[in-house]
Design a protein around this motif. Structure first.
Motif, short mmCIF file in Angstrom:
data_model
loop_
_atom_site.label_atom_id
_atom_site.label_comp_id
_atom_site.label_asym_id
_atom_site.label_seq_id
_atom_site.Cartn_x
_atom_site.Cartn_y
_atom_site.Cartn_z
N PRO A 87 0.81 -1.22 0.00
CA PRO A 87 0.00 0.00 0.00
C PRO A 87 0.85 1.28 0.00
CG PRO A 87 0.05 -0.96 2.19
CD PRO A 87 0.84 -1.89 1.32
N GLU A 88 0.21 2.35 -0.33
CA GLU A 88 0.80 3.69 -0.21
C GLU A 88 0.74 4.12 1.25
OE1 GLU A 88 -0.84 6.43 -3.04
OE2 GLU A 88 -0.72 4.98 -4.69
N ASN A 89 1.57 5.10 1.57
CA ASN A 89 1.47 5.80 2.86
C ASN A 89 1.71 4.92 4.08
OD1 ASN A 89 0.66 8.29 1.57
ND2 ASN A 89 -1.32 7.33 1.22
N GLU A 90 2.54 3.87 3.93
CA GLU A 90 2.93 3.13 5.12
C GLU A 90 3.63 4.11 6.08
OE1 GLU A 90 2.98 -1.00 5.44
OE2 GLU A 90 1.18 0.12 4.89
N GLU A 91 3.34 3.99 7.36
CA GLU A 91 3.83 5.00 8.31
C GLU A 91 5.36 5.02 8.40
OE1 GLU A 91 2.26 4.01 12.15
OE2 GLU A 91 3.12 2.01 12.13
N TYR A 92 6.00 3.89 8.05
CA TYR A 92 7.47 3.83 8.13
C TYR A 92 8.16 4.26 6.85
CZ TYR A 92 6.10 -0.67 6.15
OH TYR A 92 5.52 -1.64 5.38
N PHE A 93 7.44 4.65 5.82
CA PHE A 93 8.09 5.09 4.57
C PHE A 93 8.78 6.44 4.76
CE2 PHE A 93 5.21 2.67 1.28
CZ PHE A 93 5.91 1.50 1.53
N LEU A 94 10.04 6.53 4.38
CA LEU A 94 10.78 7.79 4.42
C LEU A 94 10.86 8.45 3.04
CD1 LEU A 94 13.82 6.70 6.65
CD2 LEU A 94 11.65 7.74 7.37
N HIS A 95 10.79 7.60 1.97
CA HIS A 95 10.92 8.12 0.60
C HIS A 95 9.55 8.57 0.10
CE1 HIS A 95 12.56 8.46 -3.48
NE2 HIS A 95 11.52 7.79 -3.90
N VAL A 96 9.19 9.81 0.42
CA VAL A 96 7.84 10.28 0.11
C VAL A 96 7.83 11.50 -0.81
CG1 VAL A 96 6.87 9.36 2.24
CG2 VAL A 96 7.81 11.67 2.22
N ILE A 97 9.02 12.01 -1.16
CA ILE A 97 9.04 13.28 -1.90
C ILE A 97 8.59 13.15 -3.35
CG2 ILE A 97 10.83 14.41 -0.52
CD1 ILE A 97 12.83 13.52 -2.74
N GLU A 98 8.55 11.91 -3.89
CA GLU A 98 8.13 11.77 -5.29
C GLU A 98 6.66 11.37 -5.41
OE1 GLU A 98 11.07 10.08 -8.12
OE2 GLU A 98 12.28 9.69 -6.34
N GLY A 99 5.92 11.46 -4.32
CA GLY A 99 4.50 11.12 -4.37
C GLY A 99 4.23 9.79 -3.67
N SER A 100 2.99 9.62 -3.24
CA SER A 100 2.66 8.43 -2.45
C SER A 100 2.68 7.16 -3.28
CB SER A 100 1.30 8.61 -1.78
OG SER A 100 0.29 8.71 -2.76
N ASP A 101 2.63 7.29 -4.62
CA ASP A 101 2.65 6.10 -5.46
C ASP A 101 4.07 5.64 -5.76
OD1 ASP A 101 3.06 8.46 -6.98
OD2 ASP A 101 2.63 7.37 -8.84
N ASN B 73 16.93 6.32 1.18
CA ASN B 73 15.65 6.01 1.84
C ASN B 73 14.86 4.93 1.11
OD1 ASN B 73 15.98 7.78 3.95
ND2 ASN B 73 14.88 9.47 2.96
N VAL B 74 15.08 4.80 -0.20
CA VAL B 74 14.37 3.75 -0.93
C VAL B 74 14.82 2.39 -0.41
CG1 VAL B 74 13.91 2.74 -3.20
CG2 VAL B 74 14.10 5.22 -2.97
N ARG B 75 16.11 2.25 -0.13
CA ARG B 75 16.60 0.98 0.41
C ARG B 75 16.10 0.78 1.85
NH1 ARG B 75 20.85 3.21 -2.52
NH2 ARG B 75 22.26 3.69 -0.80
N HIS B 76 16.05 1.84 2.61
CA HIS B 76 15.48 1.75 3.96
C HIS B 76 14.03 1.26 3.91
CE1 HIS B 76 12.81 3.44 7.04
NE2 HIS B 76 13.79 3.16 7.89
N ASP B 77 13.26 1.86 3.02
CA ASP B 77 11.83 1.54 2.97
C ASP B 77 11.59 0.12 2.45
OD1 ASP B 77 11.55 4.14 3.80
OD2 ASP B 77 10.52 4.86 2.01
N MET B 78 12.44 -0.33 1.52
CA MET B 78 12.30 -1.70 1.02
C MET B 78 12.53 -2.68 2.17
SD MET B 78 11.75 -3.13 -2.07
CE MET B 78 12.52 -2.20 -3.40
N GLU B 79 13.54 -2.40 3.00
CA GLU B 79 13.82 -3.28 4.14
C GLU B 79 12.68 -3.22 5.16
OE1 GLU B 79 15.88 -5.53 4.72
OE2 GLU B 79 16.02 -5.76 6.89
N ALA B 80 12.17 -2.03 5.41
CA ALA B 80 11.08 -1.89 6.38
C ALA B 80 9.83 -2.63 5.89
CB ALA B 80 10.77 -0.41 6.61
N PHE B 81 9.53 -2.47 4.60
CA PHE B 81 8.39 -3.20 4.03
C PHE B 81 8.59 -4.71 4.16
CE2 PHE B 81 6.68 -5.65 0.53
CZ PHE B 81 5.33 -5.32 0.56
N SER B 82 9.79 -5.18 3.81
CA SER B 82 10.09 -6.62 3.85
C SER B 82 9.89 -7.18 5.26
CB SER B 82 11.54 -6.88 3.44
OG SER B 82 11.77 -6.45 2.13
#
Lengths: 157, 157, 157
Positions: A87-101, B73-82
């Motif tokens: 899903p979009e907008n997971e609370e732990y996502f840090l990479h958000v500057i390019e949009g929620s998708d 942060n993309v690598r951080h978020d991939m790990e967090a999602f996983s």
């Protein structure tokens, strides 16, 4: 069909490499059947008796995969599943500057994969009759995607 | 760039195979950008005009994938999602004797995949400018991982 | 073993392609170790000094992946995880006419992947000692699955 040779290689023929870039038309977010769009841009397939076709996506927010080419609902359900579990907008996502998708698109790209490798026999891609190449467009507005296609194998002499 | 030949194969050149084992430095659990570490160990790429580079991980608790090489942060978020969707200590896990991080590592290895195949053109890996090779280290203490790299293609004559 | 040549290619040897279809015996739903069943049908591997073996599944409701070949619990847990996170009867599924196991099978096929590419060195598949080829049978009654196997590389002269 029992076990057996699918395409009898010549092993004395011309070893051939071919590589080209092709551009797909833009697709909206979702999974799309692109087999015909790709093969229409690959008349060179006909030159190969036995080989492999590698289709590579130089993008990190889209994917290539093989799946059913018959019922469009399969593509709908794959997209619905993807959006539900990635899903979009997971609370732990840090990479958000390019949009929620964007971050879910990166995850889908790595999970579904960014390339496919398909056998070639007698000038054709060896796909099952109900099997096709899917583009997963995971951005809302991904634009037109490119492919790097590499053909290799034994050519007709 | 429109459709077109990316690298014009020679089709009269030397058909070349090359295979080597390389050792990566140890990485902590997570996703890591390893493009430069790999290409620095592959000066042989320069010998290939048109081809394919196959990078294979002879391990079942790590993965290789292609994704964004810019924002860490993309690598951080991939790990967090996983870790969120492939958690440790699922109540139905039977394979627990190697530690709670082991079974999720096996699952991640199969979902992200244990190899990548990348086109070669004019002596370079054909990666998009913001696309890189990621090692997914899915064990807490996985140690140093090996790769089996196979280059094939047309060489410069 | 440090970095180094795994198998010294001849680069003057016979460039060889080989492609065959093989039929696996039927498996029940779950993940199954099929390394030996495949290699027993591939005596041709022995002809290759350096190369690649591509194993392709012309089916869209099963998968091929590499993972641990030792503890059968790893295969049990992979199946249990798959069924937990890729469940049947999601309320948003539209493709339901082929049974509740069908749409999850399509999703698993694309996530685990429908092919594997394995290096060949000195007539053998280069797999780690505890690494094997898994068939993921994702239908309840999938029947006997076929594989398209393509070998390429330098042969012994």
């Amino acid at each position: 069909m029992a076990d057996g040779l699918l395409s009898a290689p010549l092993n004395e023929g011309l070893m051939m490499w071919f590589q080209k870039q092709v551009q797909l038309r833009p697709y909206h977010r979702g999974f799309h059947l692109v087999t015909t769009e790709i093969t229409e841009k690959l008349p060179e397939l006909k030159n190969y008796k036995t080989g492999l076709c590698h289709i590579f996506l130089p993008h990190t927010s889209a994917s290539l995969t093989l799946n059913e080419n018959a019922d469009p609902n399969v593509r709908h359900d794959m997209e619905a599943f993807s959006n539900h579990y990635i899903p979009e907008n997971e609370e732990y996502f840090l990479h958000v500057i390019e949009g929620s998708d964007d971050m879910p698109a990166h995850i889908k790209s790595s999970l579904f994969g960014a390339d496919v490798m398909i056998p070639i026999a007698d000038g054709w891609l060896v796909l099952a009759i109900w099997q096709g190449i899917w583009l997963g467009e995971h951005r809302d507005c991904g634009g037109s995607r490119h492919l790097i296609i590499t053909l290799q194998g034994e050519g007709y002499t």
